[in-house]
Design an enzyme around this catalytic site. Structure first.
Site, PDB file in Angstrom:
ATOM      1  N   LYS A  78       0.868  -1.174   0.000  1.00 12.46           N
ATOM      2  CA  LYS A  78       0.000   0.000   0.000  1.00 12.46           C
ATOM      3  C   LYS A  78       0.906   1.226   0.000  1.00 12.46           C
ATOM      4  O   LYS A  78       2.033   1.180   0.505  1.00 12.46           O
ATOM      5  CB  LYS A  78      -0.868   0.010   1.260  1.00 12.46           C
ATOM      6  CG  LYS A  78      -2.100   0.877   1.152  1.00 12.46           C
ATOM      7  CD  LYS A  78      -3.347   0.076   0.845  1.00 12.46           C
ATOM      8  CE  LYS A  78      -4.575   0.963   0.764  1.00 12.46           C
ATOM      9  NZ  LYS A  78      -5.801   0.217   0.590  1.00 12.46           N
ATOM     10  N   GLY A 178     -25.150   2.508   5.190  1.00 13.01           N
ATOM     11  CA  GLY A 178     -24.361   3.150   4.129  1.00 13.01           C
ATOM     12  C   GLY A 178     -24.811   2.716   2.749  1.00 13.01           C
ATOM     13  O   GLY A 178     -24.512   1.612   2.304  1.00 13.01           O
ATOM     14  N   GLY A 180     -23.884   3.856  -0.188  1.00  9.63           N
ATOM     15  CA  GLY A 180     -22.975   4.479  -1.149  1.00  9.63           C
ATOM     16  C   GLY A 180     -22.787   3.554  -2.337  1.00  9.63           C
ATOM     17  O   GLY A 180     -23.696   2.792  -2.693  1.00  9.63           O
ATOM     18  N   LYS A 181     -21.598   3.596  -2.930  1.00 10.98           N
ATOM     19  CA  LYS A 181     -21.364   2.805  -4.154  1.00 10.98           C
ATOM     20  C   LYS A 181     -21.577   1.313  -3.881  1.00 10.98           C
ATOM     21  O   LYS A 181     -22.270   0.634  -4.625  1.00 10.98           O
ATOM     22  CB  LYS A 181     -19.937   3.061  -4.665  1.00 10.98           C
ATOM     23  CG  LYS A 181     -19.737   4.497  -5.158  1.00 10.98           C
ATOM     24  CD  LYS A 181     -18.398   4.696  -5.822  1.00 10.98           C
ATOM     25  CE  LYS A 181     -17.230   4.663  -4.867  1.00 10.98           C
ATOM     26  NZ  LYS A 181     -17.203   5.771  -3.882  1.00 10.98           N
ATOM     27  N   VAL A 182     -20.994   0.810  -2.793  1.00  8.69           N
ATOM     28  CA  VAL A 182     -21.109  -0.617  -2.489  1.00  8.69           C
ATOM     29  C   VAL A 182     -22.523  -0.949  -1.993  1.00  8.69           C
ATOM     30  O   VAL A 182     -23.154  -1.902  -2.453  1.00  8.69           O
ATOM     31  CB  VAL A 182     -20.060  -1.048  -1.432  1.00  8.69           C
ATOM     32  CG1 VAL A 182     -20.264  -2.495  -1.007  1.00  8.69           C
ATOM     33  CG2 VAL A 182     -18.650  -0.853  -1.971  1.00  8.69           C
ATOM     34  N   GLY A 183     -23.032  -0.147  -1.060  1.00 11.99           N
ATOM     35  CA  GLY A 183     -24.343  -0.408  -0.456  1.00 11.99           C
ATOM     36  C   GLY A 183     -25.461  -0.472  -1.492  1.00 11.99           C
ATOM     37  O   GLY A 183     -26.363  -1.314  -1.397  1.00 11.99           O
TER      38      GLY A 183
HETATM   39  N1  LIG Z   1     -15.634   0.676  -3.364  1.00  6.16           N
HETATM   40  C1  LIG Z   1     -14.948  -0.439  -3.231  1.00  6.16           C
HETATM   41  O1  LIG Z   1     -14.602  -1.113  -4.203  1.00  6.16           O
HETATM   42  C2  LIG Z   1     -14.591  -0.965  -1.858  1.00  6.16           C
HETATM   43  C3  LIG Z   1     -13.777  -2.098  -1.760  1.00  6.16           C
HETATM   44  C4  LIG Z   1     -13.482  -2.612  -0.497  1.00  6.16           C
HETATM   45  C5  LIG Z   1     -13.962  -1.965   0.631  1.00  6.16           C
HETATM   46  N2  LIG Z   1     -14.729  -0.847   0.512  1.00  6.16           N
HETATM   47  C6  LIG Z   1     -15.210  -0.195   1.731  1.00  6.16           C
HETATM   48  O2  LIG Z   1     -16.630  -0.207   1.723  1.00  6.16           O
HETATM   49  C7  LIG Z   1     -17.131   0.956   2.381  1.00  6.16           C
HETATM   50  C8  LIG Z   1     -18.043   1.723   1.451  1.00  6.16           C
HETATM   51  O3  LIG Z   1     -17.338   2.067   0.270  1.00  6.16           O
HETATM   52  P1  LIG Z   1     -18.052   2.862  -0.913  1.00  6.16           P
HETATM   53  O4  LIG Z   1     -17.124   2.776  -2.071  1.00  6.16           O
HETATM   54  O5  LIG Z   1     -19.463   2.412  -1.051  1.00  6.16           O
HETATM   55  O6  LIG Z   1     -17.991   4.341  -0.318  1.00  6.16           O
HETATM   56  P2  LIG Z   1     -19.038   5.527  -0.533  1.00  6.16           P
HETATM   57  O7  LIG Z   1     -18.353   6.745  -0.039  1.00  6.16           O
HETATM   58  O8  LIG Z   1     -19.571   5.504  -1.937  1.00  6.16           O
HETATM   59  O9  LIG Z   1     -20.268   5.130   0.417  1.00  6.16           O
HETATM   60  C9  LIG Z   1     -20.262   5.250   1.805  1.00  6.16           C
HETATM   61  C10 LIG Z   1     -21.668   5.657   2.223  1.00  6.16           C
HETATM   62  O10 LIG Z   1     -21.739   5.620   3.631  1.00  6.16           O
HETATM   63  C11 LIG Z   1     -22.434   6.768   4.065  1.00  6.16           C
HETATM   64  N3  LIG Z   1     -22.063   7.071   5.458  1.00  6.16           N
HETATM   65  C12 LIG Z   1     -20.944   7.665   5.919  1.00  6.16           C
HETATM   66  N4  LIG Z   1     -20.994   7.768   7.266  1.00  6.16           N
HETATM   67  C13 LIG Z   1     -22.146   7.195   7.643  1.00  6.16           C
HETATM   68  C14 LIG Z   1     -22.758   6.985   8.904  1.00  6.16           C
HETATM   69  N5  LIG Z   1     -22.188   7.373  10.039  1.00  6.16           N
HETATM   70  N6  LIG Z   1     -23.965   6.386   8.924  1.00  6.16           N
HETATM   71  C15 LIG Z   1     -24.566   5.980   7.789  1.00  6.16           C
HETATM   72  N7  LIG Z   1     -24.040   6.148   6.576  1.00  6.16           N
HETATM   73  C16 LIG Z   1     -22.844   6.748   6.504  1.00  6.16           C
HETATM   74  C17 LIG Z   1     -22.058   7.853   3.085  1.00  6.16           C
HETATM   75  O11 LIG Z   1     -22.996   8.926   3.077  1.00  6.16           O
HETATM   76  C18 LIG Z   1     -22.039   7.071   1.776  1.00  6.16           C
HETATM   77  O12 LIG Z   1     -23.317   7.078   1.148  1.00  6.16           O
HETATM   78  C19 LIG Z   1     -15.874   1.731   2.822  1.00  6.16           C
HETATM   79  O13 LIG Z   1     -15.549   1.355   4.143  1.00  6.16           O
HETATM   80  C20 LIG Z   1     -14.796   1.243   1.880  1.00  6.16           C
HETATM   81  O14 LIG Z   1     -13.500   1.367   2.433  1.00  6.16           O
HETATM   82  C21 LIG Z   1     -15.061  -0.337  -0.699  1.00  6.16           C
END
Ligand SMILES: NC(=O)c1ccc[n+]([C@@H]2O[C@H](COP(=O)([O-])OP(=O)(O)OC[C@H]3O[C@@H](n4cnc5c(N)ncnc54)[C@H](O)[C@@H]3O)[C@@H](O)[C@H]2O)c1
Length: 358
Positions: A78, A178, A180-183
Site C-alpha cells: 500500500k 451506508g 454508497g457505491k457498495v451499499g
Molecule cells: N468501493 C470499493 O470497491 C470498496 C472495496 C473494499 C472496501 N470498501 C469499503 O466499503 C465501504 C463503502 O465504500 P463505498 O465505495 O461504497 O464508499 P461511498 O463513499 O460511496 O459510500 C459510503 C456511504 O456511507 C455513508 N455514510 C458515511 N458515514 C455514515 C454513517 N455514520 N452512517 C450511515 N451512513 C454513513 C455515506 O454517506 C455514503 O453514502 C468503505 O468502508 C470502503 O472502504 C469499498
C-alpha cells in the site's frame, strides 16, 4: 516509530520525495511471497509523518491478507501520499509518484484508495506500467464497487448457510448501513434474492436514491436505530469501526457481513461477537471483490473472468467458517490462519529454483 523497531515484518518501505511537485509518499510492501504486492494509494493530510508511516504499514499488511484469501497470486502493499488531495494533487505530483512506483520494477502495483480516483491512476500510468484501477477507456477495470458488492453478497450467502442452513436470503431482513457505491449494488443483489431491507445513510442524496429506486427499503434514522432493529443480517457499508463495545451488545442480527473495511474497532471484538452467537464474516474476505476486479487488469481486464473469481468468495467464506468451527476460534482468527497457510504452502514454491543465476 521506527519501521524496524516496530517489528512489523514488512519486506520493504520506500520514502519518495520530489520537492518541486511537493510529492511526499511512502510505499510499504508487506509481502511478495505470493507475487508482486498490490494495494491502493491513499492521499491524505496526515497530521505527522509518523501517522503516515503507521497507516502505510497497517494498510499494506491488511492487503497481504486480503489478496492471499482472494486467491490472487499477489502479495500485499500500500502507498500513502502525505498531503491534502484537494490542494496538493497535480499532474507533476502524480507523475513523479508514478516514476517512483515504476522504479520498484514491478514489486508493487498500485490502485485507487481514499483520495485517489481512476482519473488519477490514468495520470500515474503515463510514467508507470504497474498501475491498476485505471478508467475503462484506458484499459482499466472501472468502478470496483460493482464486484465488491457482488463479493459481499456471496460472503453473506455463505454466512447465512452456515448460520441457518440455507444460502438464500429470501425471507431474511438485512440492515445496510451506508447506501454508497457498495451499499447500492448490494441492495440490488439482496432484493433480487428476495430479502427484505432496512437501511440508513447520513447523505440525503443516498436516501432519496433509495426512496426513488427501491421504495420497499425501510429507511431507518441512524446506525444506532438500525442495529437495534429486528434484522437478521447487519451489513456495515459505510466507515470502519462499525463493531465496537457499544454496538455488539445491542446488535439484534445473528450474521454480520458487509463491505466496510476494518469493521472490528479493536482486537477482542471478534470474541464478543462469538459469545453473543453472532456470526461475523470477516470484512477483508467478503469485500475482496474490488481488489479482484482491479487485479484482473494486470492480465488485460475481462469482467466475466473477474466476476467468476469474485463468486468464489462464497467458497472461501464457507471454508473459513468451517475452519473456525473445527478449531474453536472466531472466524476472524480462522481467516488470518488460512491466509498465513496459503503464504506458507504456495509462497514456499518460489524456493524451487527455475534456473538462472539469481
Ligand atoms: N468501493 C470499493 O470497491 C470498496 C472495496 C473494499 C472496501 N470498501 C469499503 O466499503 C465501504 C463503502 O465504500 P463505498 O465505495 O461504497 O464508499 P461511498 O463513499 O460511496 O459510500 C459510503 C456511504 O456511507 C455513508 N455514510 C458515511 N458515514 C455514515 C454513517 N455514520 N452512517 C450511515 N451512513 C454513513 C455515506 O454517506 C455514503 O453514502 C468503505 O468502508 C470502503 O472502504 C469499498
Amino acid at each position: 516509530m521506527g519501521v524496524f523497531s516496530a517489528d512489523t515484518g514488512h519486506e520493504q518501505v520506500v520514502f519518495c520525495q520530489d520537492k518541486p511537485s511537493g510529492l511526499r509518499a511512502i510505499i510499504a510492501i508487506y509481502s511478495t511471497a505470493l507475487g508482486p504486492a498490490l494495494g491502493g494509494t491513499r492521499f491524505h493530510p496526515y497530521a505527522t509523518e509518523d501517522e503516515a508511516v503507521h497507516d502505510a504499514l497497517d494498510l499494506s499488511r491488511a492487503m497481504a491478507y486480503k489478496n492471499a484469501l482472494a486467491g490472487l497470486d499477489l502479495g500485499g502493499g500500500k502507498a500513502v501520499i502525505w498531503g491534502d488531495p484537494a490542494r496538493d494533487k497535480s499532474e507533476p505530483l502524480l507523475r513523479a509518484y508514478g516514476r517512483f512506483v515504476e522504479s520498484l520494477g514491478g514489486r508493487y502495483y498500485t490502485a485507487c484508495d481514499v483520495g485517489t480516483y481512476v482519473q488519477d491512476m490514468d495520470v500515474v500510468s503515463k510514467e508507470c506500467r504497474y498501475v491498476t484501477g485505471r478508467s475503462e477507456t484506458n484499459g482499466g477495470a472501472g468502478d470496483s464497487s460493482v464486484l465488491t458488492a457482488y463479493g459481499v453478497f456471496q460472503g453473506m450467502r455463505a454466512a447465512a448457510e452456515h448460520q441457518w442452513g440455507s444460502a438464500s436470503l429470501a425471507g431474511r431482513t438485512v440492515g445496510i448501513a451506508g447506501l454508497g457505491k457498495v451499499g447500492k449494488h448490494l441492495a440490488r443483489h439482496l432484493i433480487e434474492d428476495g430479502a427484505s431491507l432496512a437501511a440508513t445513510d447520513v447523505s440525503p442524496a443516498a436516501l432519496e436514491w433509495a426512496a426513488k429506486h427501491y421504495p420497499q427499503i425501510a429507511l431507518v434514522d441512524g446506525v444506532d436505530a438500525l442495529i437495534r432493529a429486528d434484522i437478521d443480517v447487519y451489513a456495515p457499508c459505510a466507515l470502519g469501526g462499525a463493531l465496537d463495545d457499544d454496538t455488539v451488545p445491542v446488535l439484534r442480527a445473528k450474521v454480520v457481513a458487509g463491505g466496510a473495511n476494518n469493521q472490528l474497532a479493536h482486537p477482542g471484538i471478534e470474541k464478543l461477537l462469538d459469545e453473543r452467537g453472532i456470526l461475523y464474516a470477516p470484512d477483508y474476505v467478503v469485500n475482496s471483490g474490488g481488489v479482484i476486479q482491479v487485479a484482473d487488469e494486470i492480465h488485460g481486464f475481462n469482467f466475466e473472468r473477474a466476476r467468476q473469481r469474485a463468486g468464489r468468495i462464497y467458497d472461501t467464506t464457507k471454508a473459513i467458517l468451517a475452519l473456525a468451527t473445527d478449531e474453536g476460534v472466531p472466524p476472524a482468527v480462522a481467516a488470518d490462519r488460512l491466509a498465513e497457510r496459503r503464504w506458507a504452502d504456495v509462497g514456499r514454491l518460489r524456493t524451487i529454483r527455475l534456473g538462472g543465476v539469481r
